[in-house]
Design a protein around this motif. Structure first.
Motif, PDB file in Angstrom:
ATOM      1  N   SER A   8      -7.335   8.662   5.973  1.00  0.00           N
ATOM      2  CA  SER A   8      -5.887   8.691   5.734  1.00  0.00           C
ATOM      3  C   SER A   8      -5.625   9.550   4.518  1.00  0.00           C
ATOM      4  CB  SER A   8      -5.352   7.271   5.527  1.00  0.00           C
ATOM      5  OG  SER A   8      -5.946   6.694   4.406  1.00  0.00           O
ATOM      6  N   TYR A  65       6.302   7.040   4.443  1.00  0.00           N
ATOM      7  CA  TYR A  65       6.586   5.611   4.445  1.00  0.00           C
ATOM      8  C   TYR A  65       6.925   5.162   3.025  1.00  0.00           C
ATOM      9  CZ  TYR A  65       4.598   5.071   9.139  1.00  0.00           C
ATOM     10  OH  TYR A  65       4.350   5.151  10.479  1.00  0.00           O
ATOM     11  N   ILE A  68       4.768   1.427   2.040  1.00  0.00           N
ATOM     12  CA  ILE A  68       3.307   1.430   2.086  1.00  0.00           C
ATOM     13  C   ILE A  68       2.753   2.014   0.801  1.00  0.00           C
ATOM     14  CG2 ILE A  68       1.354   2.511   3.265  1.00  0.00           C
ATOM     15  CD1 ILE A  68       2.822   2.134   5.852  1.00  0.00           C
ATOM     16  N   THR A  72       1.837   8.202   2.617  1.00  0.00           N
ATOM     17  CA  THR A  72       1.497   8.701   3.947  1.00  0.00           C
ATOM     18  C   THR A  72       2.618   9.584   4.454  1.00  0.00           C
ATOM     19  OG1 THR A  72       0.270   6.643   4.363  1.00  0.00           O
ATOM     20  CG2 THR A  72       0.783   8.041   6.263  1.00  0.00           C
ATOM     21  N   THR A 154       2.095  14.188  13.037  1.00  0.00           N
ATOM     22  CA  THR A 154       2.213  12.743  13.221  1.00  0.00           C
ATOM     23  C   THR A 154       3.134  12.400  14.385  1.00  0.00           C
ATOM     24  OG1 THR A 154       1.860  12.403  10.846  1.00  0.00           O
ATOM     25  CG2 THR A 154       2.789  10.561  12.093  1.00  0.00           C
ATOM     26  N   THR A 255       2.499   1.601  12.826  1.00  0.00           N
ATOM     27  CA  THR A 255       1.437   2.401  13.408  1.00  0.00           C
ATOM     28  C   THR A 255       1.879   3.852  13.534  1.00  0.00           C
ATOM     29  OG1 THR A 255      -0.088   2.586  15.297  1.00  0.00           O
ATOM     30  CG2 THR A 255       2.181   1.964  15.778  1.00  0.00           C
ATOM     31  N   ARG A 256       0.906   4.752  13.584  1.00  0.00           N
ATOM     32  CA  ARG A 256       1.188   6.175  13.743  1.00  0.00           C
ATOM     33  C   ARG A 256      -0.012   6.816  14.436  1.00  0.00           C
ATOM     34  NH1 ARG A 256      -1.284   9.059   8.977  1.00  0.00           N
ATOM     35  NH2 ARG A 256      -2.517   7.456   7.972  1.00  0.00           N
ATOM     36  N   PHE A 268      -3.648   4.980  13.772  1.00  0.00           N
ATOM     37  CA  PHE A 268      -3.876   4.082  12.659  1.00  0.00           C
ATOM     38  C   PHE A 268      -2.831   2.969  12.672  1.00  0.00           C
ATOM     39  CE2 PHE A 268      -5.652   8.116  11.189  1.00  0.00           C
ATOM     40  CZ  PHE A 268      -6.868   7.721  10.671  1.00  0.00           C
ATOM     41  N   THR A 269      -3.236   1.792  12.263  1.00  0.00           N
ATOM     42  CA  THR A 269      -2.327   0.656  12.108  1.00  0.00           C
ATOM     43  C   THR A 269      -2.434   0.143  10.680  1.00  0.00           C
ATOM     44  OG1 THR A 269      -2.537   0.036  14.422  1.00  0.00           O
ATOM     45  CG2 THR A 269      -1.728  -1.648  12.926  1.00  0.00           C
ATOM     46  N   TRP A 270      -1.287  -0.085  10.049  1.00  0.00           N
ATOM     47  CA  TRP A 270      -1.272  -0.591   8.680  1.00  0.00           C
ATOM     48  C   TRP A 270      -1.485  -2.102   8.708  1.00  0.00           C
ATOM     49  CZ3 TRP A 270      -1.591   1.244   3.900  1.00  0.00           C
ATOM     50  CH2 TRP A 270      -1.250   0.409   2.841  1.00  0.00           C
ATOM     51  N   TRP A 277      -4.689   1.475   5.935  1.00  0.00           N
ATOM     52  CA  TRP A 277      -4.632   1.999   7.296  1.00  0.00           C
ATOM     53  C   TRP A 277      -5.964   1.753   7.990  1.00  0.00           C
ATOM     54  CZ3 TRP A 277      -0.243   3.216   9.509  1.00  0.00           C
ATOM     55  CH2 TRP A 277       0.820   3.701   8.759  1.00  0.00           C
ATOM     56  N   THR A 278      -5.918   1.107   9.144  1.00  0.00           N
ATOM     57  CA  THR A 278      -7.129   0.815   9.909  1.00  0.00           C
ATOM     58  C   THR A 278      -7.120   1.617  11.200  1.00  0.00           C
ATOM     59  OG1 THR A 278      -7.282  -1.417   9.013  1.00  0.00           O
ATOM     60  CG2 THR A 278      -8.459  -0.990  11.064  1.00  0.00           C
TER      61      THR A 278
END
Length: 806
Positions: A8, A65, A68, A72, A154, A255-256, A268-270, A277-278
């Motif tokens: 990220s 964002y 967050i 990002t 994105t 998510t993005r 990715f999901t926060w 970000w995972t």
């Protein structure tokens, strides 16, 4: 798609301006945004302003964002014309065009929209979309220009990737040049409109990855793009448009989808501030995802060696090249075609070939599709267009077939034109009949033998008889890997007392190590247990179907003479040992506590809303929260769980089970349970975590209330910080601690309707939204209430679960 690495945008690469106190979401022709000033979307989700990137740093106008912690960037305006300094100004002209000016007043970027409107305004929406519209227009959705039409790298929810077929306008992703350089990179991700549309990942003009055609549910080559409770995927193809997009079904999900500078497409999901970000999905994922890796009429299978082979009926074009693992020239038919005599051979579980030279018809069925293909000698293959409801539509290929891969239990049927001499590839009706009969007899015999063995092992020497159960039904219910008793015994040193971790209402729990070195926790149903075969089956039934990072993973079970469950081993044991053990409590600082509070909430949200079954745990407590190596929480012990189906929201039971101190009033007194019962238990647990005090057995010299009553009194008097354990108070974030207490009190309110849902709890924990005032908690005078209750004749059976260490 599997996750490989989490990449990220690092916050040190970007310096984003702080939001001005008077920031709005809209600018008019009389306003402008200078470097240092920002727009903030109405819900506070996204922010527009100037940021720095690159070395030496340059200034860009972008959107990121807001809430967050890791900065990002999701959109960049002037990626090809950066500013050299902080002199940039964004304004909107009277013609409705957005322009970015440098310090000399020269345009360096413009939206190039020249639409005559009376009152054009630019507005940043909570979706992350920057739109230009007419403020005097009657329809706020009548957008004159939007950033979603000009994505950078994105892909956000609600954004379209694809074509306007009337105007020829194309929306697609372009990678950054590098991780700190927003200028356009070498990779693009777009829908190819030739033939039947498909997503292509390209490096320059070279195709690197192909999604395959849309089959009604997903792209043919993306098996993990399954329907789920978080997203809804959509592909639209009509006379005017051709696009792909996704929508969020759960507003708490952030998510993005990102096209990385290295050409990887990753979603990715926060999770939270701790996990960031995972990585959720990625493409391409393996060698078989590389475009045309096995050439024409070659098929790629990642679980074989080598991965490439020719389809049945085909041979390598140049065998010497295949001998040295060069498959680029692919394969050719073993026997040449003869149009009028040709047959079609079915190949199953495949990713459909490249469709750029295909033709399609949405109204035809498969038989009609075959007839059309048979009559055209140039038609090489056919397939259903849509796999839903048994299949529909027609897809035809008119060139050599390329970029095919095989899956074990996923994919589509493809019918390929072959010479009549290849009829051996077609099972004759007689062969097919014999094959079916043979398989039926073989599987039937094997099944009967397996059932007989299991029944004999299970029923032989069984001391605990359950008349309403039988062995066949028991085997049917246990949809898990079965472990031999000898394997489990060896792993636990034959259930040695040295390996015993503890004992609860179910029975003893042992630590074990399998031959491969994997550590396990072995939970054995005691013959004297208050919980029986029903609870054993219950745990197997539910936990085997649940997959979540905050739920303990069930690895298998054993039903040879003993009923045993095998779990992943949780090295840090249960949460209660850290909360209430004076020797271990110092290891649990506030950061770990807040992570545990969030993790339990996410686990319950999954059970209540996002799992295939709506599950009520019914025994949420500190001893049923296990901690892994990194102190991440995992809910365990589903022996008392209940599931709901359809629109059910609550139920009633004549057998109240659970643990005093955690049970909600409506459940303990009337046997009524719902998701709000778990919410009450969760609230109790939150208050126990921050105070390091048990709700049951709590005493205070100034009053007779339990922990809930004590927390309520402190809250109403504005003294909530006094509830914190001193060790927590020394390391905590005051705002997070007070917010946790507030949320805990909202969860333990007397009336179930007053308690928030777990989705609301997760949202409240992860945001700064204003919280409602809680009402008086349930069991405010718990001791008197329970004392009165136990003195009366009770129709319900109250079963208390013993707390134990794991």
């Amino acid at each position: 798609m599997k996750a490989f690495v989490v990449l990220s945008m690092c916050p040190v690469l970007f310096s984003c301006n702080a939001l001005l106190s008077n920031a709005l979401d809209t600018i008019t022709t009389n306003q402008s945004i200078r470097d240092g000033e920002n727009l903030l979307s109405a819900g506070g989700t996204f922010e527009l302003g100037f940021f720095s990137a690159g070395n030496p740093p340059k200034r860009y106008l972008g959107i990121w964002y807001k809430k967050i912690t890791t900065t990002t960037i999701v959109w960049v305006a002037n990626r090809v014309a950066p500013l050299a300094d902080a002199s940039g100004t964004l304004r909107i002209t009277s013609h409705g065009s957005l322009v970015l000016l440098n310090g000399n007043g020269s345009d360096i970027w413009s939206s190039n929209s020249t639409i005559l409107v009376r009152n054009p305004v630019a507005q940043l929406l909570d979706s992350g979309n920057l739109v230009v519209r007419d403020a005097d227009g009657s329809d706020p959705n009548n957008v004159l220009w939007q950033s979603f039409d000009y994505p950078t790298d994105t892909f956000l929810a609600g954004m379209k990737i694809g074509w306007n077929r009337t105007s020829g306008f194309n929306r697609y992703l372009t990678s950054w040049k590098s991780i700190d350089d927003p200028s356009p990179g070498n990779f693009t991700y777009q829908i190819d409109p030739n033939g039947y549309p498909q997503l292509l990942l390209k490096q320059g003009s070279d195709i690197k990855f192909r999604s395959g055609p849309w089959n009604g549910l997903r792209w043919s080559g993306t098996p993990n793009l399954n329907p789920n409770p978080y997203y809804r995927y959509e592909f639209v193809l009509n006379e005017e448009e051709m696009y792909y997009r996704y929508e969020l079904l759960n507003s708490s999900v952030i998510t993005r989808k990102l096209l990385m500078p290295n050409g990887m497409v990753q979603r990715f999901t926060w999770i939270d501030r701790t996990h960031g970000w995972t990585l959720y999905l990625t493409a391409p994922i393996d060698q078989c995802d590389n475009y045309a890796s096995c050439g024409v009429y070659g098929t790629c299978r990642v679980d074989t060696s080598p991965v490439c082979r020719c389809l049945k009926g085909f041979v390598p074009r140049f065998s010497q090249e295949w001998d040295i693992l060069d498959w680029s020239n692919g394969c050719v038919r073993r026997n040449p075609l003869d149009c009028e005599k040709d047959i079609f051979v079915k190949y199953s579980w495949v990713k459909l070939p490249d469709t750029r030279s295909s033709w399609f018809n949405e109204s035809m069925n498969l038989q009609e599709c075959k007839v059309v293909c048979m009559k055209n000698c140039s038609c090489m293959a056919y397939s259903n267009l849509d796999i839903r409801n048994g299949g529909s539509g027609c897809l035809l290929w008119f060139s050599e077939l390329i970029d095919i891969r095989e899956y074990n239990n996923y994919g589509q049927d493809l019918y390929i034109r072959m010479a009549a001499s290849e009829s051996a590839l077609l099972p004759s009706p007689q062969k097919k009949h014999k094959l079916v009969m043979g398989l039926a007899v073989s599987f039937g015999s094997a099944f009967l033998i397996l059932v007989l063995i299991i029944c004999v092992r299970q029923c032989k020497k069984k001391k605990m008889e359950i008349p309403e159960d039988n062995c066949e039904n028991q085997k049917k219910d246990l949809e898990l890997p079965l472990f031999d008793l000898s394997t489990v015994a060896l792993a636990t040193s034959y259930f040695s007392t040295d390996n015993k971790l503890g004992e609860g209402g179910f029975g003893p729990v042992y630590k074990g190590v399998l031959r491969g070195g994997q550590e396990i926790a072995v939970k054995m149903l005691s013959r004297n247990s208050r919980q029986g075969l029903h609870e054993f089956k219950n745990e197997v039934l539910y936990v085997s179907k649940l997959q979540h990072r905050n739920l303990v993973k069930l690895l298998g079970c054993c039903i040879e003479e003993e009923n045993i469950l095998i779990y992943e081993f949780m090295p840090n044991g249960s949460l209660d040992s850290f909360l209430f053990d004076p020797t271990q409590r110092e290891q649990l600082d506030w950061s770990a506590c807040f992570n545990i509070i969030n993790g339990i909430a996410r686990g319950l949200l999954y059970l209540h809303q996002d799992s295939r079954l709506r599950i009520i745990h019914r025994d949420v407590k500190a001893s049923n929260v296990l901690l892994d190596y990194e102190m991440n929480p995992k809910l365990s012990d589903f022996g008392l769980a209940k599931s709901f189906t359809g629109n059910e929201t609550q139920a009633n039971t004549n057998r109240v089970v659970g643990t005093y101190g955690y049970m909600s009033p409506e459940y303990a007194l009337d046997g009524v349970f719902s998701t709000k019962s778990d919410v009450f238990s969760y609230g109790v647990l939150v208050l126990e975590i921050v105070s390091r005090k048990r709700n049951r057995g709590f005493h205070h010299p100034d009053h007779d209330h339990n922990l809930l009553g004590h927390a309520w009194r402190l809250f109403t008097e504005g003294r909530s910080m006094q509830l914190l354990d001193q060790l927590v108070a020394n390391s905590c974030s005051t705002s997070e601690a007070l917010r946790s207490i507030h949320i805990g009190l909202l969860c333990v309110q007397r009336c179930p309707d007053d308690r928030p849902s777990m989705s609301t709890v997760v949202m409240m924990l992860g945001s700064d939204i204003e919280l409602p005032l809680p009402k008086e908690p349930g069991f405010f005078n718990e001791r008197n209430l329970l004392q009165e209750n136990t003195s009366q004749s009770q129709p319900n059976e109250m079963t208390m679960t013993v707390l134990y260490a794991r």
